[in-house]
Design a protein around this motif. Structure first.
Motif, PDB file in Angstrom:
ATOM      1  N   ARG A  37       0.832  -1.211   0.000  1.00 32.28           N
ATOM      2  CA  ARG A  37       0.000   0.000   0.000  1.00 32.28           C
ATOM      3  C   ARG A  37       0.866   1.260   0.000  1.00 32.28           C
ATOM      4  O   ARG A  37       0.534   2.247  -0.660  1.00 32.28           O
ATOM      5  CB  ARG A  37      -0.906   0.007   1.241  1.00 32.28           C
ATOM      6  CG  ARG A  37      -2.067  -0.970   1.130  1.00 32.28           C
ATOM      7  CD  ARG A  37      -2.806  -1.094   2.467  1.00 32.28           C
ATOM      8  NE  ARG A  37      -3.906  -2.038   2.384  1.00 32.28           N
ATOM      9  CZ  ARG A  37      -5.178  -1.690   2.186  1.00 32.28           C
ATOM     10  NH1 ARG A  37      -5.521  -0.438   2.109  1.00 32.28           N
ATOM     11  NH2 ARG A  37      -6.123  -2.625   2.105  1.00 32.28           N
ATOM     12  N   GLY A 126      -0.296 -11.786   4.630  1.00 34.48           N
ATOM     13  CA  GLY A 126      -0.139 -11.275   3.269  1.00 34.48           C
ATOM     14  C   GLY A 126      -0.815 -12.192   2.273  1.00 34.48           C
ATOM     15  O   GLY A 126      -1.905 -12.740   2.532  1.00 34.48           O
ATOM     16  N   ASP A 181      -5.017 -10.567  -7.690  1.00 34.79           N
ATOM     17  CA  ASP A 181      -4.048 -11.189  -6.782  1.00 34.79           C
ATOM     18  C   ASP A 181      -3.823 -12.663  -7.126  1.00 34.79           C
ATOM     19  O   ASP A 181      -2.718 -13.175  -6.958  1.00 34.79           O
ATOM     20  CB  ASP A 181      -4.508 -11.060  -5.322  1.00 34.79           C
ATOM     21  CG  ASP A 181      -4.459  -9.615  -4.819  1.00 34.79           C
ATOM     22  OD1 ASP A 181      -3.909  -8.744  -5.527  1.00 34.79           O
ATOM     23  OD2 ASP A 181      -4.965  -9.348  -3.713  1.00 34.79           O
TER      24      ASP A 181
HETATM   25  O1  C5P Z   1      -3.671  -7.022   2.815  1.00 36.06           O
HETATM   26  P1  C5P Z   1      -3.981  -5.727   2.098  1.00 36.06           P
HETATM   27  O2  C5P Z   1      -5.388  -5.613   1.638  1.00 36.06           O
HETATM   28  O3  C5P Z   1      -3.528  -4.531   2.871  1.00 36.06           O
HETATM   29  O4  C5P Z   1      -3.063  -5.772   0.786  1.00 36.06           O
HETATM   30  C1  C5P Z   1      -3.166  -4.809  -0.236  1.00 36.06           C
HETATM   31  C2  C5P Z   1      -2.728  -5.442  -1.558  1.00 36.06           C
HETATM   32  O5  C5P Z   1      -1.325  -5.699  -1.495  1.00 36.06           O
HETATM   33  C3  C5P Z   1      -3.363  -6.791  -1.898  1.00 36.06           C
HETATM   34  O6  C5P Z   1      -4.550  -6.678  -2.650  1.00 36.06           O
HETATM   35  C4  C5P Z   1      -2.290  -7.482  -2.692  1.00 36.06           C
HETATM   36  O7  C5P Z   1      -2.417  -7.130  -4.043  1.00 36.06           O
HETATM   37  C5  C5P Z   1      -1.003  -6.888  -2.199  1.00 36.06           C
HETATM   38  N1  C5P Z   1      -0.246  -7.785  -1.332  1.00 36.06           N
HETATM   39  C6  C5P Z   1       0.556  -8.726  -1.927  1.00 36.06           C
HETATM   40  N2  C5P Z   1       1.344  -9.537  -1.169  1.00 36.06           N
HETATM   41  C7  C5P Z   1       1.330  -9.457   0.162  1.00 36.06           C
HETATM   42  C8  C5P Z   1       0.481  -8.505   0.801  1.00 36.06           C
HETATM   43  C9  C5P Z   1      -0.310  -7.693   0.011  1.00 36.06           C
HETATM   44  O8  C5P Z   1       0.583  -8.833  -3.144  1.00 36.06           O
HETATM   45  N3  C5P Z   1       2.132 -10.253   0.868  1.00 36.06           N
END
Ligand code: C5P
Length: 220
Positions: A37, A126, A181
């Motif tokens: 983010r 994550g 994702d």
């Molecule tokens: O968990 P959160 O909604 O804050 O994550 C935001 C975005 O960051 C997710 O939609 C995902 O695309 C990405 N993300 C990721 N790998 C992680 C954590 C988050 O790709 N380990």
């Protein structure tokens, strides 16, 4: 050091549950989404197309991210500025999802995440913690729930803060982010083969926290 990896789609309750489990075990809770983010926020501020690797990759050398823990709560600093609250908007969630598909961004964040787990006992949440970042984690949990249940929870969170949002918009965002994702080429969201699956669709938060605590207690 001990590590618990919690992965799953947006709105499955990962962060609240991970925080509760970390608190009980006296581990540090690392929210890796906050890192993606923060990069998303930086790209938006620079007026870049956050889905375009050619625009985002050159920004990375100008980004310094730090995680600090204040009374067990993670704060994320972007070039010295505490952006922990600014990154909690639907716009920045989409930007995070965009930048997270860029391989250079994932590489950039890899060491930072690994170092946290080298230095502390962690509960890390994550999308790729059990599969890529901490493949040797002591316990891996894949937390999921139906898109409707997850959108409802996000809606309730925003509503509780007095923010005007539409359920239909949130559901659409949840489905879009899930798709992005789980279909990206690098480190897509998927359950590690040795992860324990927990579907919280029909559980409230208290029940979900207890279910995860039970899984951890049985496997740590
Ligand atoms: O968990 P959160 O909604 O804050 O994550 C935001 C975005 O960051 C997710 O939609 C995902 O695309 C990405 N993300 C990721 N790998 C992680 C954590 C988050 O790709 N380990």
């Amino acid at each position: 050091m001990k590590a618990i990896a919690i992965d799953g789609p947006a709105g499955a309750g990962k962060s609240t549950i991970a925080r509760a489990v970390a608190q009980e075990l006296q581990f540090i809770y690392v929210d890796t989404g906050a890192l993606y983010r923060s990069i998303g926020l930086y790209a938006v501020r620079k007026g870049k197309d956050y889905t375009d690797g050619a625009q985002v990759t050159p920004l990375l050398p100008g980004i310094r991210l730090e995680l600090k823990f204040v009374e067990g709560t993670q704060r994320v600093f972007l070039n010295g500025e505490d952006v922990s609250d600014l990154i909690r908007t639907p716009e920045i969630a989409m930007a995070a999802s965009g930048v997270s598909a860029i391989p250079a961004v994932r590489d950039f964040l890899f060491d930072l995440q690994r170092d946290m787990a080298k230095e502390h006992n962690v509960v890390m949440d994550g999308r790729d913690i059990g599969t890529v970042v901490l493949p040797d984690a002591d316990v891996k949990i894949f937390l999921t729930a139906s898109p409707e249940a997850r959108a409802r929870r996000r809606f309730d969170e925003h509503a509780a803060k007095g923010e005007k949002v539409s359920y239909d918009d949130i559901l659409r965002d949840v489905i879009t982010r899930d798709y992005n994702d789980s279909h990206r080429a690098v480190a897509p969201l998927k359950q590690a083969s040795d992860a324990l699956l927990l579907d919280t669709t029909d559980m409230d938060l208290k029940e979900s926290i207890q279910a995860v605590k039970d899984l951890v207690a049985g496997h740590l």
